[in-house]
Design a protein around this motif. Structure first.
Motif, mmCIF file in Angstrom:
data_model
loop_
_atom_site.group_PDB
_atom_site.id
_atom_site.type_symbol
_atom_site.label_atom_id
_atom_site.label_comp_id
_atom_site.label_asym_id
_atom_site.label_seq_id
_atom_site.Cartn_x
_atom_site.Cartn_y
_atom_site.Cartn_z
ATOM 1 N N GLY A 50 0.822 -1.193 0.000
ATOM 2 C CA GLY A 50 0.000 0.000 0.000
ATOM 3 C C GLY A 50 0.860 1.247 0.000
ATOM 4 N N CYS A 56 -4.258 -0.950 3.540
ATOM 5 C CA CYS A 56 -2.864 -1.163 3.936
ATOM 6 C C CYS A 56 -2.712 -2.557 4.534
ATOM 7 C CB CYS A 56 -2.430 -0.117 4.955
ATOM 8 S SG CYS A 56 -2.453 1.574 4.333
ATOM 9 N N GLY A 113 6.016 0.111 6.774
ATOM 10 C CA GLY A 113 4.834 0.738 7.341
ATOM 11 C C GLY A 113 4.911 0.781 8.847
ATOM 12 N N VAL A 137 2.173 4.121 5.442
ATOM 13 C CA VAL A 137 2.881 3.130 4.632
ATOM 14 C C VAL A 137 3.639 3.857 3.533
ATOM 15 C CG1 VAL A 137 2.686 1.125 3.118
ATOM 16 C CG2 VAL A 137 1.185 1.327 5.105
#
Length: 235
Positions: free
Chosen positions: A76, A178, A228, A221
């Motif tokens: 992501g 994410c 992340g 992220v």
């Protein structure tokens, strides 16, 4: 059959209609005897979610005290700053032999949160969406569709390849969700379980717990570096 030209034409038409970049899936039937002409079937069209946010993270984010989760294997790109609810599988009760039951319990939590239009962070062990119950929690998309951030953790003794890159998680990526993969470690790529279990309990089942925070998490992220971080509260 002029396959290349056909695909390019379909892509152009689909992108004109959807007003965004897309990916397509198709199938073909070819009779190599030549008795019937080839057949082309368009199976599905999905928009490609592109994030233009520039998020910059580095290893220094791991050392901060307000970090809940850090991963150097994330999918992501972007920021989520409106998540106060966390649904997680209880580490002390987890066993892969219960994975099908856990999937059903998570589905029940998901239905409740979807009905209230409440985004949440989902944390569990092994592969999410695995078709093999002995590799992870065999949820389908409908059972986790309200999650905005998904975390996959390996426990000691679990020697399972992470599911990143599968078709299942490709769909999640296209929806802007994410995704964090964490191999078991005592130092990095870890999660603060003591803090998580100390938050306000909303609901609990045999294997799953739902807690709510006073203030939203800060999820970032960096898609370029594939790292992340989830901080316990947004700045």
């Amino acid at each position: 059959l002029p396959l290349n030209d056909l695909i390019k034409t379909l892509m152009e038409r689909c992108e004109q209609i959807s007003e965004t970049r897309v990916e397509i899936e198709f199938a073909m039937t070819i009779d190599y005897s030549g008795q019937t002409p080839p057949r082309f079937g368009l199976l599905q069209v999905r928009p490609i979610a592109l994030s233009h946010k520039e998020v910059t993270l580095d290893e220094g984010d791991l050392s901060q005290q307000d970090t809940l989760i850090f991963s150097d294997n994330a999918l992501g790109n972007g920021i989520e700053d409106n998540i106060r609810d966390i649904v997680f599988v209880k580490a002390e009760n987890f066993d892969l032999k219960h994975s099908q039951t856990i999937a059903l319990e998570i589905g029940a939590f998901n239905r409740d949160l979807l009905a209230k239009e409440t985004p949440y962070l989902l944390v569990g062990f092994g592969r999410w969406g695995s078709s093999d119950r002995w590799l992870g929690i065999p949820v389908n998309w409908g059972q986790i569709s309200g999650a905005r951030v998904i975390v996959e953790i390996m426990l000691p003794g679990m020697h399972i390849d992470l599911s990143q890159g599968s078709h299942f998680f490709h769909n999640l990526s296209n929806l802007g969700i994410c995704y964090f993969s964490l191999k078991y470690s005592t130092d990095k790529n870890a999660i603060d379980w003591d803090w998580l279990n100390g938050q306000k309990l909303i609901r609990e089942s045999d294997y799953v717990k739902h807690v709510r925070l006073d203030s939203p998490l800060a999820v970032k992220v960096d898609g370029r570096k594939r790292i992340g971080v989830i901080k316990k509260c947004r700045a």
